[in-house]
Design a protein around this motif. Structure first.
Motif, PDB file in Angstrom:
ATOM      1  N   GLN A 289       0.838  -1.204   0.000  1.00  0.00           N
ATOM      2  CA  GLN A 289       0.000   0.000   0.000  1.00  0.00           C
ATOM      3  C   GLN A 289       0.870   1.250   0.000  1.00  0.00           C
ATOM      4  O   GLN A 289       0.543   2.250  -0.663  1.00  0.00           O
ATOM      5  CB  GLN A 289      -0.916  -0.007   1.223  1.00  0.00           C
ATOM      6  CG  GLN A 289      -1.877   1.164   1.302  1.00  0.00           C
ATOM      7  CD  GLN A 289      -2.909   1.149   0.197  1.00  0.00           C
ATOM      8  OE1 GLN A 289      -3.509   0.118  -0.071  1.00  0.00           O
ATOM      9  NE2 GLN A 289      -3.114   2.283  -0.460  1.00  0.00           N
ATOM     10  N   THR A 290       1.971   1.208   0.745  1.00  0.00           N
ATOM     11  CA  THR A 290       2.898   2.342   0.772  1.00  0.00           C
ATOM     12  C   THR A 290       3.445   2.633  -0.618  1.00  0.00           C
ATOM     13  O   THR A 290       3.473   3.789  -1.064  1.00  0.00           O
ATOM     14  CB  THR A 290       4.062   2.037   1.736  1.00  0.00           C
ATOM     15  OG1 THR A 290       3.554   1.785   3.040  1.00  0.00           O
ATOM     16  CG2 THR A 290       5.036   3.196   1.799  1.00  0.00           C
TER      17      THR A 290
ATOM     18  N   THR B 274       2.150   1.743  -3.508  1.00  0.00           N
ATOM     19  CA  THR B 274       1.061   2.180  -4.390  1.00  0.00           C
ATOM     20  C   THR B 274       0.815   3.676  -4.240  1.00  0.00           C
ATOM     21  O   THR B 274       0.708   4.422  -5.229  1.00  0.00           O
ATOM     22  CB  THR B 274      -0.226   1.402  -4.076  1.00  0.00           C
ATOM     23  OG1 THR B 274       0.005   0.006  -4.266  1.00  0.00           O
ATOM     24  CG2 THR B 274      -1.359   1.854  -4.979  1.00  0.00           C
ATOM     25  N   ASN B 275       0.733   4.144  -2.995  1.00  0.00           N
ATOM     26  CA  ASN B 275       0.536   5.575  -2.748  1.00  0.00           C
ATOM     27  C   ASN B 275       1.733   6.392  -3.205  1.00  0.00           C
ATOM     28  O   ASN B 275       1.584   7.528  -3.673  1.00  0.00           O
ATOM     29  CB  ASN B 275       0.275   5.816  -1.264  1.00  0.00           C
ATOM     30  CG  ASN B 275      -1.041   5.232  -0.806  1.00  0.00           C
ATOM     31  OD1 ASN B 275      -1.961   5.054  -1.603  1.00  0.00           O
ATOM     32  ND2 ASN B 275      -1.143   4.915   0.479  1.00  0.00           N
ATOM     33  N   ALA B 276       2.930   5.819  -3.028  1.00  0.00           N
ATOM     34  CA  ALA B 276       4.141   6.537  -3.432  1.00  0.00           C
ATOM     35  C   ALA B 276       4.150   6.805  -4.931  1.00  0.00           C
ATOM     36  O   ALA B 276       4.414   7.936  -5.382  1.00  0.00           O
ATOM     37  CB  ALA B 276       5.378   5.734  -3.034  1.00  0.00           C
TER      38      ALA B 276
ATOM     39  N   GLU C  90       1.526   9.480  -5.915  1.00  0.00           N
ATOM     40  CA  GLU C  90       1.935  10.855  -5.630  1.00  0.00           C
ATOM     41  C   GLU C  90       3.097  11.293  -6.515  1.00  0.00           C
ATOM     42  O   GLU C  90       3.213  12.473  -6.874  1.00  0.00           O
ATOM     43  CB  GLU C  90       2.307  10.984  -4.153  1.00  0.00           C
ATOM     44  CG  GLU C  90       1.106  10.912  -3.220  1.00  0.00           C
ATOM     45  CD  GLU C  90       1.469  11.228  -1.776  1.00  0.00           C
ATOM     46  OE1 GLU C  90       2.658  11.494  -1.489  1.00  0.00           O
ATOM     47  OE2 GLU C  90       0.550  11.202  -0.927  1.00  0.00           O
ATOM     48  N   TYR C  91       3.947  10.354  -6.877  1.00  0.00           N
ATOM     49  CA  TYR C  91       5.085  10.705  -7.728  1.00  0.00           C
ATOM     50  C   TYR C  91       4.606  11.200  -9.099  1.00  0.00           C
ATOM     51  O   TYR C  91       5.121  12.191  -9.643  1.00  0.00           O
ATOM     52  CB  TYR C  91       5.992   9.489  -7.896  1.00  0.00           C
ATOM     53  CG  TYR C  91       7.182   9.737  -8.799  1.00  0.00           C
ATOM     54  CD1 TYR C  91       8.230  10.547  -8.383  1.00  0.00           C
ATOM     55  CD2 TYR C  91       7.248   9.162 -10.067  1.00  0.00           C
ATOM     56  CE1 TYR C  91       9.323  10.785  -9.207  1.00  0.00           C
ATOM     57  CE2 TYR C  91       8.330   9.382 -10.895  1.00  0.00           C
ATOM     58  CZ  TYR C  91       9.369  10.194 -10.462  1.00  0.00           C
ATOM     59  OH  TYR C  91      10.445  10.428 -11.292  1.00  0.00           O
TER      60      TYR C  91
ATOM     61  N   GLU D  82      -4.673  15.459   1.874  1.00  0.00           N
ATOM     62  CA  GLU D  82      -3.944  14.313   1.335  1.00  0.00           C
ATOM     63  C   GLU D  82      -2.715  14.032   2.181  1.00  0.00           C
ATOM     64  O   GLU D  82      -1.936  14.930   2.504  1.00  0.00           O
ATOM     65  CB  GLU D  82      -3.536  14.566  -0.115  1.00  0.00           C
ATOM     66  CG  GLU D  82      -2.876  13.342  -0.745  1.00  0.00           C
ATOM     67  CD  GLU D  82      -2.754  13.475  -2.255  1.00  0.00           C
ATOM     68  OE1 GLU D  82      -2.171  12.550  -2.867  1.00  0.00           O
ATOM     69  OE2 GLU D  82      -3.220  14.480  -2.815  1.00  0.00           O
TER      70      GLU D  82
ATOM     71  N   TRP E 108       2.884   9.974   1.202  1.00  0.00           N
ATOM     72  CA  TRP E 108       2.957   8.510   1.102  1.00  0.00           C
ATOM     73  C   TRP E 108       3.796   7.901   2.220  1.00  0.00           C
ATOM     74  O   TRP E 108       3.600   6.742   2.579  1.00  0.00           O
ATOM     75  CB  TRP E 108       3.501   8.100  -0.270  1.00  0.00           C
ATOM     76  CG  TRP E 108       4.960   8.417  -0.523  1.00  0.00           C
ATOM     77  CD1 TRP E 108       5.469   9.530  -1.099  1.00  0.00           C
ATOM     78  CD2 TRP E 108       6.084   7.588  -0.209  1.00  0.00           C
ATOM     79  NE1 TRP E 108       6.846   9.472  -1.171  1.00  0.00           N
ATOM     80  CE2 TRP E 108       7.245   8.275  -0.632  1.00  0.00           C
ATOM     81  CE3 TRP E 108       6.225   6.331   0.388  1.00  0.00           C
ATOM     82  CZ2 TRP E 108       8.534   7.761  -0.477  1.00  0.00           C
ATOM     83  CZ3 TRP E 108       7.514   5.810   0.540  1.00  0.00           C
ATOM     84  CH2 TRP E 108       8.648   6.518   0.107  1.00  0.00           C
TER      85      TRP E 108
ATOM     86  N   TRP F 247       2.544   5.924   5.726  1.00  0.00           N
ATOM     87  CA  TRP F 247       2.327   4.497   5.932  1.00  0.00           C
ATOM     88  C   TRP F 247       3.540   3.807   6.538  1.00  0.00           C
ATOM     89  O   TRP F 247       3.439   2.692   7.039  1.00  0.00           O
ATOM     90  CB  TRP F 247       1.959   3.836   4.602  1.00  0.00           C
ATOM     91  CG  TRP F 247       0.710   4.397   4.011  1.00  0.00           C
ATOM     92  CD1 TRP F 247       0.616   5.462   3.171  1.00  0.00           C
ATOM     93  CD2 TRP F 247      -0.616   3.942   4.247  1.00  0.00           C
ATOM     94  NE1 TRP F 247      -0.693   5.711   2.859  1.00  0.00           N
ATOM     95  CE2 TRP F 247      -1.480   4.784   3.504  1.00  0.00           C
ATOM     96  CE3 TRP F 247      -1.182   2.911   4.999  1.00  0.00           C
ATOM     97  CZ2 TRP F 247      -2.857   4.634   3.488  1.00  0.00           C
ATOM     98  CZ3 TRP F 247      -2.543   2.746   4.987  1.00  0.00           C
ATOM     99  CH2 TRP F 247      -3.374   3.597   4.243  1.00  0.00           C
TER     100      TRP F 247
END
Length: 366
Positions: free
Chosen positions: A5-6, A8-10, A13-14, A79, A82, A85
């Motif tokens: 999940q970390t 995926t969010n990273a 946001e990138y 928001e 990332w 997490w």
């Protein structure tokens, strides 16, 4: 799952904010590499300590360098960065990588760092009350899981200590039983020798009979001196007495263990070796009972010869790879192998996954 999940969010946001490539990929690489290191070490060495340390430090590094990733940009209101997490996971990893005091430090410092990051001007400031809630949640999440881990470790240590004390008691009981049986054997030999001499002396009616009685008396005295010297000076016991004591120890351990014995002899066994063999056999039985699986059968085979003996502790359980036994697991390395080899014996471990394990203890008189 949280690590995935970390990432995926990273990546989301990138692509959305065009984070600084160098600092982004450096942090993603450190966190991903730490997770892969944990998996590798746990699989190969069954101890992921250095991987957990790396993940904890990588999490702290990600918080410190978050401003470099943003490179002056701001996130949309509401928001989360990332790296959020990684805060809780970093604290949990500290429990696996450090001792209690250092782990406690990271459990506190990571949420604290996150709080100050959120209320700062980096990215977009967050209401202090909201930042406190986020930090408190992270602290409680990691601390509760850490508490479970510490309680389990404590209980496991108590069980290990109790098993160790039980083994020591069983070893001492078996040693005393072996010495008692050896003394009974010696007493029987002494009784037979003296009785034979007395019968010859009582029935002697001529010079030839008297000479035979005298020779029998000399032999009895010599045997008495030899047996008494062995008993007092060396405290050796015979293979026969050792096997008898081991049979009693096996039955005390569990009636479900199959036992077979053959070839017991009067060959003397050093006291140190008999104690080492008893301890190693009981440790091997305990390992089989705890790790082979509930449906596994366990058996012990005792075989003596003119020059020594062999003891085989066998189970048809899960099996394991001896090369993957962690260095901090001392039951196999010290209580079984090291103890016997230090006393002059040999130990061989033959184990295959899904087939079972054979622990073979051998000794040959020099």
């Amino acid at each position: 799952m949280i690590s995935s999940q970390t990432l995926t969010n990273a990546f989301a946001e990138y692509s959305k904010y065009e984070l600084n490539p160098f600092w982004f990929w450096l942090n993603v690489g450190l966190i991903t590499g730490s997770n892969l290191l944990i998996i590798f070490l746990v699989w190969i060495r069954r101890s992921g300590r250095f991987g957990f340390i790396a993940l904890t430090l990588s999490s702290a590094f990600a918080i410190v360098t978050w401003s470099f990733q943003l490179d002056g940009m701001e996130l949309d209101p509401g928001e989360q960065p990332w790296i959020w997490w990684t805060v809780g996971i970093g604290g949990i990893s500290a429990v696996g990588g450090f001792g209690v005091y250092i782990a406690s430090f990271f459990l506190v410092i990571l949420p604290t760092m996150w709080f100050f990051l959120q209320v700062s001007d980096i990215g977009i400031p967050v209401d202090p009350w909201v930042a406190l809630q986020d930090s408190s949640f992270s602290f409680l999440f990691s601390s509760v899981l850490a508490g479970f881990v510490w309680v389990l470790r404590y209980e496991a240590a108590k069980v290990d200590e109790a098993n160790h004390e039980a083994n020591l008691a069983a070893i001492e009981l078996s040693r005393a039983d072996a010495i008692h049986r050896e003394r009974d054997r010696i007493d029987a030999l002494i009784h037979d020798s003296v009785l034979t001499t007395l019968l010859l002396a009582a029935s002697a009616e001529d010079q030839r009979s008297e000479l035979a009685a005298q020779e029998s008396a000399r032999a009895a005295i010599q045997k008495l001196s030899s047996l008494e010297h062995d008993r007092i000076m060396d405290q050796n016991i015979s293979v026969s007495s050792l096997f008898s004591a081991l049979e009693v120890a096996v039955h005390r351990f569990s009636d479900s263990v199959a036992l077979e014995s053959e070839g017991a002899s009067d060959l003397p066994v050093p006291a140190e070796l008999s104690a080492a063999v008893t301890e190693s056999m009981l440790q091997a039985l305990a390992n089989a009972k705890n790790h082979a699986g509930s449906g596994a059968s366990i058996s012990v085979f005792l075989k003596g010869s003119a020059k020594g003996f062999k003891i085989v502790i066998k189970d048809n359980g899960r099996g394991f790879r001896p090369s993957r036994v962690p260095k901090n697991r001392l039951g196999l390395r010290l209580s079984i192998v090291g103890r016997v080899e230090a006393a002059g014996g040999k130990v061989f471990i033959d184990s295959k996954i899904g087939v079972g394990t054979n622990v073979i203890i051998e000794w040959s008189a020099a």
